[in-house]
Write an enzyme that holds these catalytic residues in place. Structure first.
Site, PDB file in Angstrom:
ATOM      1  N   THR A   1     -20.290 -19.556  -4.392  1.00 22.89           N
ATOM      2  CA  THR A   1     -20.642 -20.552  -3.398  1.00 22.89           C
ATOM      3  C   THR A   1     -21.384 -21.667  -4.014  1.00 22.89           C
ATOM      4  OG1 THR A   1     -20.831 -19.212  -1.408  1.00 22.89           O
ATOM      5  CG2 THR A   1     -21.802 -21.225  -1.230  1.00 22.89           C
TER       6      THR A   1
ATOM      7  N   ASP B   1     -18.321 -20.321   3.904  1.00 21.39           N
ATOM      8  CA  ASP B   1     -18.855 -18.724   3.797  1.00 21.39           C
ATOM      9  C   ASP B   1     -19.056 -18.211   5.289  1.00 21.39           C
ATOM     10  OD1 ASP B   1     -20.521 -18.536   0.920  1.00 21.39           O
ATOM     11  OD2 ASP B   1     -20.084 -20.724   1.749  1.00 21.39           O
TER      12      ASP B   1
HETATM   13 MG    MG Z   1     -21.227 -15.107  -0.858  1.00 15.48          MG
END
Ligand code: MG
Ligand code: AMP
Ligand code: MG
Length: 341
Positions: free
Chosen positions: A144, A75
């Protein structure tokens, strides 16, 4: 390069810089921005794949005391790559990314998709100029939770839920967007789905009407209000089954490929989750609003949370039929704006 490309993934290798340069020079601002976003999303996907392959995800919890909200090195690095690559070329636009903590990468993406540059843009879009009325919403890695919790890091079943989302708004309304899926089912090949308002959706075959009305919803952020909405849709015959999968990007891909609707009657989903999916879905003839039917607004000063929830319906579904099936009390519990603290 940050990661090696598989042979099947080498994209748009015309090998002709002059042609690319000429097309770039002729293209309008929005065409350049979408064309760059396509390539940047693909580079971010390659970066994510490389980080997962090395196996050091570096998961931290960026949530509050009560909610788990994971962030990985993928990320952080993808956010840096996307925001820096776009800002380098487009200095005067506003870019809002999900992540506050980022990880610098050495190589930025400079390419632009020729498929986009070769499209002819209608005058209402080609007249848009570079300015801070243009807001790019970036979710460098959507899904995620699924990536971080996945036990088997090679399972496409799990990894297909990961997408890179870049959504483009002008004066608060969506005008284009990209959903890049680093691992698509079943072979794990990457694909890039992109759209410009009024110019259709590219990179995906949009399903036509299905008998079954499959509803897709959250896998990891379920709440009582989410369940209430699902039960009500079932009772009204608007849902034949429910699939619980991760990611706003992946759920909208499911809606394009045959699911009837994506229903999320809860306030946790953010503007960067819905911007690119909305661009792609609406260009295909679908609709995305909050659960009360209010359009989502994407100006730079807007509240980040989609506190009114999300209702996304496929092109073959009557959006207002789904809206009116949801109870008023449920809608009232999900106002457009959260009270300011
Ligand atoms: Mg995200
Ligand atoms: P999901 O459908 O659960 O995969 O969520 C779609 C997107 O919204 C993901 O980016 C999530 O991180 C985000 N999201 C949804 N609900 C919440 C929540 N309660 N807290 C934080 N993020 C959320
Ligand atoms: Mg997300």
């Amino acid at each position: 390069r940050m990661s090696r490309l598989a042979v099947g993934e080498i994209r748009e290798m015309s090998g002709n810089d002059t042609v690319e340069g000429e097309m770039w020079n002729k293209a309008c601002f929005l065409s350049r921005l979408v064309a760059s976003s396509v390539r940047v999303s693909q580079s971010a996907g390659d970066l994510i794949k490389g980080i997962l392959a090395r196996g050091e995800l570096g998961v931290i919890d960026k949530g509050s005391e009560s909610v788990y909200d994971p962030q990985t090195e993928a990320d952080r690095a993808a956010q840096y790559l996307i925001v820096q690559s776009l800002h380098k070329k487009f200095k005067d636009i506003c870019i809002i990314g999900e992540e506050e903590k980022v990880s610098a990468v050495e190589v930025l993406e400079d390419g632009a998709s020729q498929d986009v540059l070769s499209l002819s843009f209608p005058s209402d879009l080609s007249s848009i100029e570079e300015s801070n009325d243009v807001v790019v919403w970036v979710d460098p890695l959507d899904g995620t939770t699924e990536l971080a919790r996945a036990k088997d890091k090679t399972s496409v079943e799990t990894l297909q839920q990961v997408t890179v989302l870049i959504g483009i708004a002008y004066k608060g309304s969506i005008v284009g967007g990209v959903i890049h899926q680093p691992w698509s089912f079943p072979e794990g090949k990457s694909r890039t789905v992109w759209a410009v308002k009024g110019l259709g959706v590219h990179g995906i075959d949009v399903a036509s009407q299905k008998k079954e009305k499959v509803i897709v919803t959250t896998r990891s952020h379920g709440t009582a209000t989410v369940e209430e909405a699902l039960q009500e849709l079932k009772r009204r015959g608007l849902s034949t089954s429910v699939e619980r999968v991760g990611g706003a990007g992946f759920k909208v891909l499911k809606v394009l490929e045959g699911s009837a609707a994506y229903v999320f009657a809860s306030p946790g989903c953010k503007k960067w989750d819905t911007a690119a999916p909305q661009a792609v879905l609406e260009a295909a003839g679908g609709t995305l609003t909050d659960i009360s039917g209010r359009p989502l607004v994407y100006s730079s000063d807007i509240q980040k949370n989609n506190s009114g929830g999300v209702l996304a319906t496929s092109p073959w579904v009557n959006h207002s039929e789904y809206l009116s099936a949801l109870p008023d009390a449920l809608k009232q519990s999900l106002p457009e704006f959260l009270p300011r603290k």
